[in-house]
Scaffold this active site. Structure first.
Site, PDB file in Angstrom:
ATOM      1  N   ARG A  54     -26.920  26.025 -14.701  1.00  0.00           N
ATOM      2  CA  ARG A  54     -25.618  25.517 -14.257  1.00  0.00           C
ATOM      3  C   ARG A  54     -25.832  24.096 -13.758  1.00  0.00           C
ATOM      4  NH1 ARG A  54     -27.857  24.812 -10.251  1.00  0.00           N
ATOM      5  NH2 ARG A  54     -25.936  24.385  -9.130  1.00  0.00           N
ATOM      6  N   GLY A  55     -24.720  23.418 -13.461  1.00  0.00           N
ATOM      7  CA  GLY A  55     -24.803  22.000 -13.113  1.00  0.00           C
ATOM      8  C   GLY A  55     -24.520  21.213 -14.384  1.00  0.00           C
ATOM      9  N   ALA A  56     -23.591  20.256 -14.291  1.00  0.00           N
ATOM     10  CA  ALA A  56     -23.120  19.551 -15.483  1.00  0.00           C
ATOM     11  C   ALA A  56     -24.267  18.991 -16.340  1.00  0.00           C
ATOM     12  CB  ALA A  56     -22.145  18.450 -15.071  1.00  0.00           C
ATOM     13  N   ARG A  91     -18.396  27.007 -21.064  1.00  0.00           N
ATOM     14  CA  ARG A  91     -17.821  26.725 -19.741  1.00  0.00           C
ATOM     15  C   ARG A  91     -16.695  25.712 -19.925  1.00  0.00           C
ATOM     16  NH1 ARG A  91     -21.102  27.045 -15.109  1.00  0.00           N
ATOM     17  NH2 ARG A  91     -19.304  26.324 -13.939  1.00  0.00           N
ATOM     18  N   GLN A 202     -24.282  28.893  -4.130  1.00  0.00           N
ATOM     19  CA  GLN A 202     -25.305  28.024  -4.723  1.00  0.00           C
ATOM     20  C   GLN A 202     -26.040  27.194  -3.661  1.00  0.00           C
ATOM     21  OE1 GLN A 202     -22.140  28.204  -5.805  1.00  0.00           O
ATOM     22  NE2 GLN A 202     -22.005  28.091  -8.024  1.00  0.00           N
ATOM     23  N   ASP A 243     -18.446  17.541 -11.111  1.00  0.00           N
ATOM     24  CA  ASP A 243     -18.384  18.053 -12.475  1.00  0.00           C
ATOM     25  C   ASP A 243     -17.619  17.101 -13.384  1.00  0.00           C
ATOM     26  OD1 ASP A 243     -18.959  20.451 -10.732  1.00  0.00           O
ATOM     27  OD2 ASP A 243     -19.287  21.220 -12.755  1.00  0.00           O
ATOM     28  N   ASN A 253     -15.157  18.787  -8.166  1.00  0.00           N
ATOM     29  CA  ASN A 253     -16.456  19.356  -7.817  1.00  0.00           C
ATOM     30  C   ASN A 253     -16.198  20.766  -7.291  1.00  0.00           C
ATOM     31  OD1 ASN A 253     -19.325  19.160  -7.519  1.00  0.00           O
ATOM     32  ND2 ASN A 253     -19.046  18.933  -5.318  1.00  0.00           N
TER      33      ASN A 253
END
Lengths: 364, 364
Positions: A54-56, A91, A202, A243, A253
């Site tokens: 995960r995480g852009a 996503r 997270q 994001d 975000n």
């Protein structure tokens, strides 16, 4: 960054076979460090969809390697395009996902079919390496913000962050945490307030884990606590990731970011957003009106995973029978609440003018 | 209020023996409805300390009955005073606790020793009954706020609340939830957004439970979500309770309340605080400077209790090894963020002038 002394990235090509993809399964953290092997595009799709990655920026790199796996299997143009279209659906909010896939497709369309697999791996590696270089640069450009506080206050700066925009959310270094790691590695004593970041936690499970493994002092707080800490002068600086950033500087975000931005403005605490330029969406201006907000499964609010006293990983339900939940995953912080953006090219105001100065070739 | 059709209060004298005290063990909710029997002052102390009872008004009533149990055992003045001093230490921030104990002591000092036990029960019952009447009145005074929205918008009002200021936090009706129950019972269709309220999750476990049992439509959200919902017009009104209100209208309430107040102001959502006048501390003016904030056990952030898939109640740890947490339990919302106060005497501005108009005999 380091895990108890050993350097890692979040995604890499297996050095033994030279083609399969290795990732850290982030759904197992902070309980277990488990390395997965991806051999098919569908596994990359699943890794993104189920948030094993995960995480852009890391989502972008994983999608790129997912397309490399597809090119290895069938380099035909329509097959590539089908794979890219599929990966893009993993996503909905992550802008880097489509950015990385577009870039891969462009390279592959201009490459003879029999060279496409190799080109795809090269392009995915370039995307990963560029991410690392960008984040390193973000670290350097964010460093003076922390150093100035340390110097002015003659005590350890307290930096608050929300969610995980650390090296686990990128290929290495992270975005929001890059200046923190840089400051720490440069010998500036600092302390990080880590929002636990419900519902997926997270912050508590990833940011706390990676800061701890690298040796950065930190304390986890409930998401509710940040306003109180700012009121009492216990936060010197907020740094978060994003994001998506609109061309006007609005910031999408993790849900809850907006509340911290409001509190920061109220208490005069600088609120900075660290992003690689690939996160900037030049097509849209008004973040609140134009950014679609992913609504995730209500079960993420209704339950949570942790470690029982016996050491087993247990998912527990938090709601009474008959009560439901909703789960918007992101919110938008309007540009006027943002002190500035930290990008790989330097810092800028969160505004069209600021972004245009740094990225004149992208602004329209 | 009703639990699946049956009316309850949160504290009552056992009708069978006429002297022992019955409470609902709120640490077992929402999983089990368990009624405890208190026969000694120390059990009342423990019930307050361990949050088997919580909420300022119920803490006050429990302390009062705790002193009645002490009077029954030994009505000597110094013994009463020792018991009161001990009970006062059970929770540091709750202003009603000392208020109720002072009132009890004053009555007992003016009562012959052999009549003190009876007088103590009578005074405790008066405190409990007055709380119920006050909350009923708060319900009536808050009702027009909800009714006006229903009328103006021609749809179900969406009311957001934080933590639990429902009937479980009082003897009956609740403070923040009293207008909601009143509106519901008057036939106004409404919907309640329930902040889960980390770290102790009183929203998800208590507010959701009591609304559900009484039949009020509601949805649980992560504490992070409220700002986003307000930005998008999905909240018409915020009503919260308070643990202490200064004479200037500053509001100490569960950690995270302040963040919702900031978001409400930003989106033009009315933010009301429902309190009985016993919650107003006329001695202090500046809430941020003068209200001591209870720092609770970090374990409340580091872990959480829920129900496993097998149905057992499990406490799970949420933090990686080596990470710590801090846990400030309350924050202060400055008066300018508060649209107004709903008290048993009516609504007022959150200001010295507003409070003085409603309570001229208490203002100095």
């Amino acid at each position: 960054m380091r895990i108890d002394g050993t350097s890692y990235r979040t995604i890499w090509v297996d050095p033994e076979d030279g083609w399969s993809i290795r990732i850290i399964d982030q759904t197992r953290l902070p309980w277990r460090l488990e390395i997965l092997r991806l051999t098919e595009t569908e596994q990359a799709f699943k890794a993104i969809r189920t948030m094993q990655v995960r995480g852009a920026p890391l989502i972008g790199a994983t999608a790129a390697y997912g397309l490399a796996l597809a090119a290895r299997q069938d380099p035909a143009t329509d097959s590539m395009e089908r794979a890219a279209a599929h990966l893009a659906e993993a996503r909905p909010t992550a802008f880097n996902l489509t950015w990385a896939l577009q870039r891969m497709l462009q390279r592959l369309r201009n490459t003879p079919r029999n060279e496409r697999a190799e080109a795809a791996y090269a392009e995915a590696a370039a995307i990963a390496d560029e991410d690392v270089e960008q984040n390193k640069a973000i670290g350097w450009h964010g460093l003076p913000l922390i150093a100035a506080i340390a110097e002015a206050n003659r005590r350890s700066p307290n930096v608050l962050t929300h969610c995980n925009a650390g090296w686990l959310a990128t290929v290495d270094w992270g975005t929001a945490l890059a200046p923190i790691y840089r400051a720490h590695d440069e010998g500036i004593a600092l302390h990080v307030w880590v929002d636990e970041t419900r519902p997926r936690n997270q912050g508590a499970s990833l940011t706390a884990w990676e800061l701890g493994r690298h040796g950065v002092p930190h304390t986890v707080i409930a998401d509710n606590a940040g306003g109180h800490l700012m009121q009492h002068g216990m936060v010197d600086l907020v740094i978060v990731g994003a994001d998506r950033v609109t061309r006007n500087g609005d910031v999408a975000n993790k849900i809850g970011t907006y509340l911290k931005a409001l509190a920061a403005r109220e208490s005069g605490v600088p609120f900075w957003v660290a992003v690689p330029s690939s996160t900037i969406d030049w097509e849209i201006a008004d973040g609140i009106k134009e950014i679609p907000i992913e609504e995730r499964d209500a079960g993420e609010v209704a339950s949570i995973t942790g470690r029982s006293a016996e050491g087993s990983i247990v998912r527990v339900c938090l709601l009474p029978d008959g009560s439901n939940a909703v789960n918007p995953a992101f919110d938008v912080t309007p540009a006027p609440l943002v002190s500035g953006l930290i990008t790989e090219r330097g810092r800028s105001a969160a505004s069209r003018e600021g972004l245009t100065c740094l990225f004149p070739e992208q602004a329209r």
